[in-house]
Design a protein around this motif. Structure first.
Motif, mmCIF file in Angstrom:
data_model
loop_
_atom_site.group_PDB
_atom_site.id
_atom_site.type_symbol
_atom_site.label_atom_id
_atom_site.label_comp_id
_atom_site.label_asym_id
_atom_site.label_seq_id
_atom_site.Cartn_x
_atom_site.Cartn_y
_atom_site.Cartn_z
ATOM 1 N N ALA A 166 39.387 41.880 36.862
ATOM 2 C CA ALA A 166 40.519 40.972 36.651
ATOM 3 C C ALA A 166 40.193 40.035 35.504
ATOM 4 N N GLU A 167 40.646 40.406 34.319
ATOM 5 C CA GLU A 167 40.394 39.519 33.187
ATOM 6 C C GLU A 167 41.433 38.415 33.203
ATOM 7 N N GLU A 168 41.205 37.372 32.396
ATOM 8 C CA GLU A 168 42.099 36.204 32.402
ATOM 9 C C GLU A 168 43.548 36.622 32.238
ATOM 10 N N LYS A 169 43.771 37.644 31.369
ATOM 11 C CA LYS A 169 45.147 38.016 31.042
ATOM 12 C C LYS A 169 45.815 38.792 32.176
ATOM 13 N N VAL A 172 46.792 39.032 38.902
ATOM 14 C CA VAL A 172 46.278 39.475 40.209
ATOM 15 C C VAL A 172 46.539 38.374 41.232
ATOM 16 N N ALA A 173 46.885 38.777 42.440
ATOM 17 C CA ALA A 173 47.123 37.815 43.524
ATOM 18 C C ALA A 173 45.774 37.317 44.038
ATOM 19 N N CYS A 174 45.460 36.051 43.790
ATOM 20 C CA CYS A 174 44.137 35.525 44.152
ATOM 21 C C CYS A 174 44.058 35.217 45.651
ATOM 22 N N ALA A 175 42.920 35.541 46.240
ATOM 23 C CA ALA A 175 42.770 35.364 47.695
ATOM 24 C C ALA A 175 41.547 34.503 48.012
ATOM 25 N N ASP A 176 41.604 33.857 49.179
ATOM 26 C CA ASP A 176 40.412 33.174 49.696
ATOM 27 C C ASP A 176 39.545 34.153 50.482
ATOM 28 N N TYR A 177 40.219 35.146 51.067
ATOM 29 C CA TYR A 177 39.515 36.189 51.831
ATOM 30 C C TYR A 177 40.125 37.529 51.462
ATOM 31 N N THR A 178 39.293 38.558 51.379
ATOM 32 C CA THR A 178 39.819 39.917 51.268
ATOM 33 C C THR A 178 39.264 40.708 52.444
ATOM 34 N N VAL A 179 40.173 41.215 53.250
ATOM 35 C CA VAL A 179 39.763 41.995 54.422
ATOM 36 C C VAL A 179 40.002 43.458 54.075
ATOM 37 N N ASN A 193 35.171 39.323 39.565
ATOM 38 C CA ASN A 193 36.358 39.253 40.425
ATOM 39 C C ASN A 193 36.202 38.254 41.570
ATOM 40 N N ALA A 194 35.105 37.488 41.537
ATOM 41 C CA ALA A 194 34.817 36.581 42.662
ATOM 42 C C ALA A 194 36.009 35.684 42.975
ATOM 43 N N LYS A 195 36.654 35.151 41.936
ATOM 44 C CA LYS A 195 37.727 34.183 42.172
ATOM 45 C C LYS A 195 38.957 34.826 42.786
#
Ligand SMILES: NC(=O)C1=CN([C@@H]2O[C@H](COP(=O)(O)OP(=O)(O)OC[C@H]3O[C@@H](n4cnc5c(N)ncnc54)[C@H](O)[C@@H]3O)[C@@H](O)[C@H]2O)[C@@H](O)CC1
Ligand SMILES: Nc1ncnc2c1ncn2[C@@H]1O[C@H](COP(=O)(O)OP(=O)(O)O)[C@@H](O)[C@H]1O
Ligand SMILES: [K+]
Length: 490
Positions: A166-169, A172-179, A193-195
């Motif tokens: 996921a580059e700046e451009k 992507v839907a950012c998540a606090d958790y990915t299950v 992709n940590a963020k």
């Protein structure tokens, strides 16, 4: 051990699994949904409305199933419909759509596009995403990113490709958790992709490890269940010689703590006899802080008495080249190289060819790039790590969240334990001590690296649960013994 497959292999894996155990694809979706619900309930998120973005594919189907289960558990649930027409729903999603209880509110995305507060669940797009997001999907992802509250991605954050960065451009839907289900998609393990991924949670949906063997992939994911069989078992008459004699070489003026940490870690891992080779003037630091260890203040000529050697923590790089060359030429068994030993190697790359086969190198990202040059991204880094392992027949432990172990035969294994609370000075010295101890106990280098990285991460998790961001390397060492509990009991 499970393999990390490409995103487009998921449907084949699912089909094979369903056929083999006589389950329908809908039942498998239900297993995934229930796994999600189990995790969700454990989190004890409280008192807020839940909004679930659902797409038309099976990821949306998971979301619809999640909506039903949560409503049945008395949560207030709204599904945000991010598809045009019910007729476009995948077959299994349609079943879940038809099973939505009346108590679940339905709203189309067009009518919902305003910021709200609550718990948000992203079941818009999963591993079925192809290429860049279509224009029609962009407002949905933008809306998601504006919402306020806890955000949870189902399987993968929408817009992230299973091997993508996921580059700046990119949107992507950012998540606090990915299950995520069955196995972690590769992109969930990239630091870039940590963020967008947040905390990664893996839900087991019952697919047998043996099924993964039918897919070609050199990428593996190390879990707790893979560890006990890799440990050596000792018996009633085992004596300290069986647990190995190890030599730790490191430390310099002002950096003796690194060897202290490695030595304590090795002892807590079970090393039989630990000797530290350090500058004579610094002898008292070791003797006073680790009385269980022996100290040698001059360069040893006969190294054969040792089962394993770990070199590098706090060593410094000045005038070390000849010493490292001597070590590499005089010790034929695999050894562990960390920190300044790696920096000396970077400055003198001709020494790489002297490394005993199956030696274990444990660089963090900075040390790694000093060895191989700068990397564009984690995929590039993974490729260069594998090349180096194969070329010199060494084991490369690339440290960080989800530490990556590259083996000489091309396999690459991601670790599942660890926490950001381990990002503290000396945590790497602890790993050196642990891996050297395992090597000394007669573990194969592969098992020493795998068990070392796993137990180190687990000890860090235990320490982090007590000390949070106040975790220091010594806290990790204190927790090493606890990490053997499950091995002893298995
Ligand atoms: N073994 C597993 O991992 C399991 C996976 N399941 C779920 O199934 C999902 C995969 O389902 P599907 O294969 O139906 O796919 P998805 O639901 O991930 O995606 C398909 C949808 O994405 C849209 N799409 C594709 N490319 C796009 C683009 N570039 N821009 C915008 N939209 C795009 C398609 O039009 C379609 O609506 C997984 O992610 C997971 O959530 C579970 O239901 C069961 C078990
Ligand atoms: N965010 C993180 N998540 C999991 N593990 C981490 C994280 N940050 C650091 N670690 C672990 O902590 C250790 C740090 O090692 P290193 O960078 O060599 O530290 P030092 O040189 O201070 O000892 C590594 O094993 C690494 O995998
Ligand atoms: K998703």
């Amino acid at each position: 051990m499970i393999r990390i497959l490409k995103g487009d292999a998921v449907s084949k894996l699912d089909q094979m699994h369903c056929k083999r155990i006589g389950q329908s694809s809908y039942e498998l979706m239900e297993t995934a949904v229930q796994g999600f619900i189990h995790w969700f309930e454990e989190q004890k998120f409280t008192g807020q409305e839940i909004f679930i973005y659902v797409g038309g594919g099976n990821n949306g189907g998971d979301g619809l199933g999640i909506a039903r289960h949560l409503q049945q558990r008395n949560y207030q649930v709204t599904v945000v419909l991010c598809f045009n027409d019910e007729a476009d729903l995948s077959a299994d999603s349609k079943i879940n759509f038809d099973r939505l209880p009346e108590g679940v509110s339905k709203i189309s995305f067009e009518d919902f596009d305003f910021p709200s507060k609550g718990i948000f669940i992203d079941a818009f797009l999963g591993v079925g995403l192809k290429g860049k997001l279509r224009d029609s999907a962009l407002p949905i992802v933008d809306s998601w990113n504006k919402q306020q509250g806890v955000k949870i991605a189902v399987d993968i954050p929408s817009g992230l490709l299973s091997e993508g960065i996921a580059e700046e451009k990119t949107s992507v839907a950012c998540a606090d958790y990915t299950v995520t289900f069955a196995f972690p998609k590769l992109s969930l393990l990239f630091p870039e992709n940590a963020k967008v991924v947040g905390e990664l949670v893996l839900v087991d949906i019952g697919i047998a490890d043996s099924l993964y063997q039918e897919f070609e992939s050199d990428l593996f994911y190390i879990q707790k269940k893979d560890i006990p069989e890799r440990h050596r078992r000792f018996h009633r008459f085992s004596h300290k010689g069986d647990f190995g004699r190890i030599l730790l070489i490191g430390g310099s003026l002002g950096k003796m703590g690194a060897v202290v940490l490695s030595a304590k870690s090795a002892l807590r891992t079970g090393a039989g006899l630990v000797t530290c080779q350090i500058e004579e003037s610094e002898r008292f630091i070791i003797q006073a802080s680790v009385p269980e260890a022996m100290v040698i203040g001059e360069d040893l000529k006969d190294l054969d008495a040792f089962d394993a050697i770990g070199v590098g923590p706090g060593w410094g790089v000045d005038n070390r080249e000849k010493k490292l060359e001597f070590l590499l030429k005089s010790f034929s068994k695999p050894m562990v190289l960390d920190a300044d030993a790696l920096n000396v190697l970077s400055q003198n790359p001709e020494l790489l060819s002297l490394l005993p086969k199956n030696s274990i190198l444990t660089p963090h990202l900075g040390e790694f790039e000093r060895l191989v040059g700068s990397c564009v991204n984690h995929l590039d880094r993974m490729g260069k790590a594998s090349e180096l392992s194969k070329k010199y027949q060494i084991i490369l432990v690339l440290k960080g969240a989800n530490t990556l172990i590259s083996l000489p035969d091309g396999r690459q294994l991601f670790n599942s334990t660890g926490t950001h609370f381990m990002a503290t000075g000396g945590a790497g010295d602890v790993l050196t001590g642990i891996i050297t101890a395992f090597l000394g106990m007669g573990y194969s280098p592969e098992n020493a690296a795998i068990c070392g990285v796993f137990h180190h991460g687990l000890a860090g998790e235990y320490a982090g649960k007590i000390r949070f961001q106040g975790t220091i390397a010594s806290d990790i060492i204190e927790q090493i013994p606890r990490t053997f509990e499950f091995v002893e009991n298995s």
